[in-house]
Design a protein around this motif. Structure first.
Motif, PDB file in Angstrom:
ATOM      1  N   ARG A  44       0.827  -1.204   0.000  1.00  0.00           N
ATOM      2  CA  ARG A  44       0.000   0.000   0.000  1.00  0.00           C
ATOM      3  C   ARG A  44       0.866   1.261   0.000  1.00  0.00           C
ATOM      4  O   ARG A  44       0.528   2.257  -0.632  1.00  0.00           O
ATOM      5  CB  ARG A  44      -0.948  -0.018   1.206  1.00  0.00           C
ATOM      6  N   LYS A  45       1.997   1.203   0.695  1.00  0.00           N
ATOM      7  CA  LYS A  45       2.907   2.348   0.685  1.00  0.00           C
ATOM      8  C   LYS A  45       3.479   2.589  -0.704  1.00  0.00           C
ATOM      9  O   LYS A  45       3.828   3.720  -1.056  1.00  0.00           O
ATOM     10  CB  LYS A  45       4.044   2.117   1.688  1.00  0.00           C
ATOM     11  N   LEU A  46       3.589   1.524  -1.475  1.00  0.00           N
ATOM     12  CA  LEU A  46       4.090   1.647  -2.844  1.00  0.00           C
ATOM     13  C   LEU A  46       3.024   2.130  -3.812  1.00  0.00           C
ATOM     14  O   LEU A  46       3.307   2.412  -4.973  1.00  0.00           O
ATOM     15  CB  LEU A  46       4.628   0.296  -3.328  1.00  0.00           C
ATOM     16  N   GLY A  47       1.784   2.198  -3.348  1.00  0.00           N
ATOM     17  CA  GLY A  47       0.704   2.631  -4.223  1.00  0.00           C
ATOM     18  C   GLY A  47       0.082   1.497  -5.009  1.00  0.00           C
ATOM     19  O   GLY A  47      -0.541   1.727  -6.046  1.00  0.00           O
ATOM     20  N   THR A  48       0.230   0.268  -4.520  1.00  0.00           N
ATOM     21  CA  THR A  48      -0.325  -0.871  -5.225  1.00  0.00           C
ATOM     22  C   THR A  48      -1.586  -1.381  -4.532  1.00  0.00           C
ATOM     23  O   THR A  48      -1.846  -1.079  -3.374  1.00  0.00           O
ATOM     24  CB  THR A  48       0.687  -2.023  -5.319  1.00  0.00           C
ATOM     25  N   ILE A  49      -2.354  -2.181  -5.279  1.00  0.00           N
ATOM     26  CA  ILE A  49      -3.629  -2.700  -4.798  1.00  0.00           C
ATOM     27  C   ILE A  49      -3.482  -4.188  -4.538  1.00  0.00           C
ATOM     28  O   ILE A  49      -3.014  -4.931  -5.397  1.00  0.00           O
ATOM     29  CB  ILE A  49      -4.736  -2.451  -5.838  1.00  0.00           C
ATOM     30  N   VAL A  50      -3.907  -4.627  -3.371  1.00  0.00           N
ATOM     31  CA  VAL A  50      -3.832  -6.035  -2.991  1.00  0.00           C
ATOM     32  C   VAL A  50      -5.195  -6.677  -3.205  1.00  0.00           C
ATOM     33  O   VAL A  50      -6.206  -6.159  -2.732  1.00  0.00           O
ATOM     34  CB  VAL A  50      -3.402  -6.175  -1.520  1.00  0.00           C
ATOM     35  N   ASP A  51      -5.245  -7.781  -3.935  1.00  0.00           N
ATOM     36  CA  ASP A  51      -6.489  -8.498  -4.185  1.00  0.00           C
ATOM     37  C   ASP A  51      -6.425  -9.853  -3.481  1.00  0.00           C
ATOM     38  O   ASP A  51      -5.845 -10.805  -3.997  1.00  0.00           O
ATOM     39  CB  ASP A  51      -6.708  -8.684  -5.694  1.00  0.00           C
ATOM     40  N   LEU A  52      -7.029  -9.934  -2.306  1.00  0.00           N
ATOM     41  CA  LEU A  52      -6.950 -11.151  -1.508  1.00  0.00           C
ATOM     42  C   LEU A  52      -7.812 -12.273  -2.061  1.00  0.00           C
ATOM     43  O   LEU A  52      -7.704 -13.417  -1.623  1.00  0.00           O
ATOM     44  CB  LEU A  52      -7.359 -10.851  -0.061  1.00  0.00           C
ATOM     45  N   SER A  53      -8.675 -11.973  -3.028  1.00  0.00           N
ATOM     46  CA  SER A  53      -9.525 -13.020  -3.590  1.00  0.00           C
ATOM     47  C   SER A  53      -8.744 -13.962  -4.498  1.00  0.00           C
ATOM     48  O   SER A  53      -9.171 -15.092  -4.751  1.00  0.00           O
ATOM     49  CB  SER A  53     -10.687 -12.397  -4.370  1.00  0.00           C
ATOM     50  N   LEU A  54      -7.596 -13.508  -5.010  1.00  0.00           N
ATOM     51  CA  LEU A  54      -6.778 -14.347  -5.887  1.00  0.00           C
ATOM     52  C   LEU A  54      -5.807 -15.143  -5.027  1.00  0.00           C
ATOM     53  O   LEU A  54      -4.607 -14.889  -5.004  1.00  0.00           O
ATOM     54  CB  LEU A  54      -6.046 -13.483  -6.916  1.00  0.00           C
ATOM     55  N   ASP A  55      -6.351 -16.131  -4.324  1.00  0.00           N
ATOM     56  CA  ASP A  55      -5.602 -16.827  -3.284  1.00  0.00           C
ATOM     57  C   ASP A  55      -5.216 -18.252  -3.646  1.00  0.00           C
ATOM     58  O   ASP A  55      -4.853 -19.043  -2.762  1.00  0.00           O
ATOM     59  CB  ASP A  55      -6.400 -16.823  -1.979  1.00  0.00           C
ATOM     60  N   SER A  56      -5.275 -18.611  -4.914  1.00  0.00           N
ATOM     61  CA  SER A  56      -4.844 -19.943  -5.339  1.00  0.00           C
ATOM     62  C   SER A  56      -4.288 -19.852  -6.752  1.00  0.00           C
ATOM     63  O   SER A  56      -4.672 -18.959  -7.529  1.00  0.00           O
ATOM     64  CB  SER A  56      -6.008 -20.929  -5.314  1.00  0.00           C
ATOM     65  N   PRO A  57      -3.382 -20.767  -7.122  1.00  0.00           N
ATOM     66  CA  PRO A  57      -2.846 -20.755  -8.494  1.00  0.00           C
ATOM     67  C   PRO A  57      -3.942 -20.846  -9.551  1.00  0.00           C
ATOM     68  O   PRO A  57      -3.837 -20.215 -10.607  1.00  0.00           O
ATOM     69  CB  PRO A  57      -1.935 -21.986  -8.516  1.00  0.00           C
TER      70      PRO A  57
END
Length: 340
Positions: A301-314
């Protein structure tokens, strides 16, 4: 670009609840150790990034490696395989890298262009299997805060490039989304920029600071310190919505009255095809735990990026990447880069 729009619009939801309680973290660490192969790893894991040190991809790779070490206790070393604006490294990873599990890569959807356009059928992005999702962000357009265009908006800069073709210098990475975004801006506006090629975002930012380009393109991690020091001024971002980190900066679409200019980097961890299942499972568990670590999410988040926790498997990551690749392939067909 529907998936990208959804991802950016839901930044608040995706960056909200953190997945690890203390007990869950203990369970994750126990699981990682329980599936660790007896003979692996006995040497450091090489984390490859195909762009220069100091750039956005390099920063993300080093963070991923750091937190992989935290969760696994294994050693991870970042290796920058640069050249050809990413093509050299991508080709190595797809065609030459060992599949013994000691070679992993932090890559982005920049690989799609190399795979579809520049590889000439020698390989495609499916030669690298995703094992963990990292983040997403748009491309930022910046000018020197001390330069001649410091008081210009993006709309005014585009108009200037239309009125005086070839006089406004803009950085770009050949054969990547950076080039395609500039091309799309030119197509819809009638502007004509003088495009200056670079191998990564960091060198182009340096060029803007030195007055060698008028507009530089880069990710937030590459420009953050220069924004804080009032050395650079943001004039646009190529995401569907305004960046939560640059709330006063309009999107490219806002500036040009469009809805379809949406480009960004989706980053993930991958391994060459053919890695032994038990080694791949261990690497996936380690990098997935790293990606879901609250401390790493805060770093992102400090880098300005978005984390998508829904993509949690290959499997989920692969489906998402295939959707992005399909949309990008359609752009290439529409612009005549690929046959219909």
């Amino acid at each position: 670009m529907k998936k990208l729009i959804t991802a950016f619009a839901t930044v608040g939801a995706l960056c909200g609840a953190l997945p690890f309680s203390v007990s869950a973290a203990d369970d994750a660490r126990t699981h990682i150790q329980s599936i660790k192969p007896a003979d692996f790893p006995s040497d450091p894991i090489e984390v490859n990034v195909v762009y220069p040190a100091g750039g956005g991809m390099d920063i993300n790779a080093r963070l991923a490696a750091k937190y992989f070490e935290k969760w696994t206790g294994a050693q991870a070393i970042v290796n920058n395989r640069t050249g050809g604006a990413g093509l050299v490294g991508h080709t190595y990873l797809a065609n030459q890298a060992s599949n013994d599990g000691y070679t992993v890569a932090v890559i982005a959807n920049l690989i799609f262009a190399d795979s579809m356009l520049r590889a000439k059928g020698r390989w495609d992005y499916n030669k690298l299997e995703p094992i963990a999702f990292l983040n997403y962000e748009g491309i930022n357009l910046v000018v020197s805060a001390d330069g001649p265009y410091r008081d210009k908006s993006l709309k005014e800069l585009v108009q200037l490039a239309k009125d005086k073709p070839g006089t406004v210098r803009i950085s770009m990475l050949p054969g990547t989304m950076f080039e395609y975004m500039v091309e799309q801006i030119e197509q819809v506006s009638g502007a004509k920029f003088l495009k200056v090629p670079f191998q990564g975002g960091a060198p182009s930012i340096t060029a803007a600071l030195g007055g060698n380009v008028d507009i530089a393109l880069g990710f937030y991690g590459e420009i953050r310190s220069f924004l804080a020091a009032d050395k650079l001024k943001p004039v646009g971002v190529s995401s569907a919505e305004r960046s939560p980190f640059l709330k006063d900066t309009p999107t490219v679409n806002e500036s040009l009255g469009r809805k379809d200019i949406v480009w960004g980097a989706t980053r993930w961890v991958a391994v060459p095809t053919g890695v032994a299942p038990e080694r791949k499972a261990y690497l996936a568990a380690g990098f997935s735990a790293a990606a879901q670590d609250p401390e790493l999410q805060e770093e992102f988040r400090k880098l300005g990026t978005i984390v998508d926790l829904s993509l949690d498997s290959p499997e989920k990551i692969k489906t998402h990447l295939d959707e992005l690749a399909t949309m990008e392939r359609e752009f290439y067909k529409k612009t005549g880069r690929l046959e219909q």
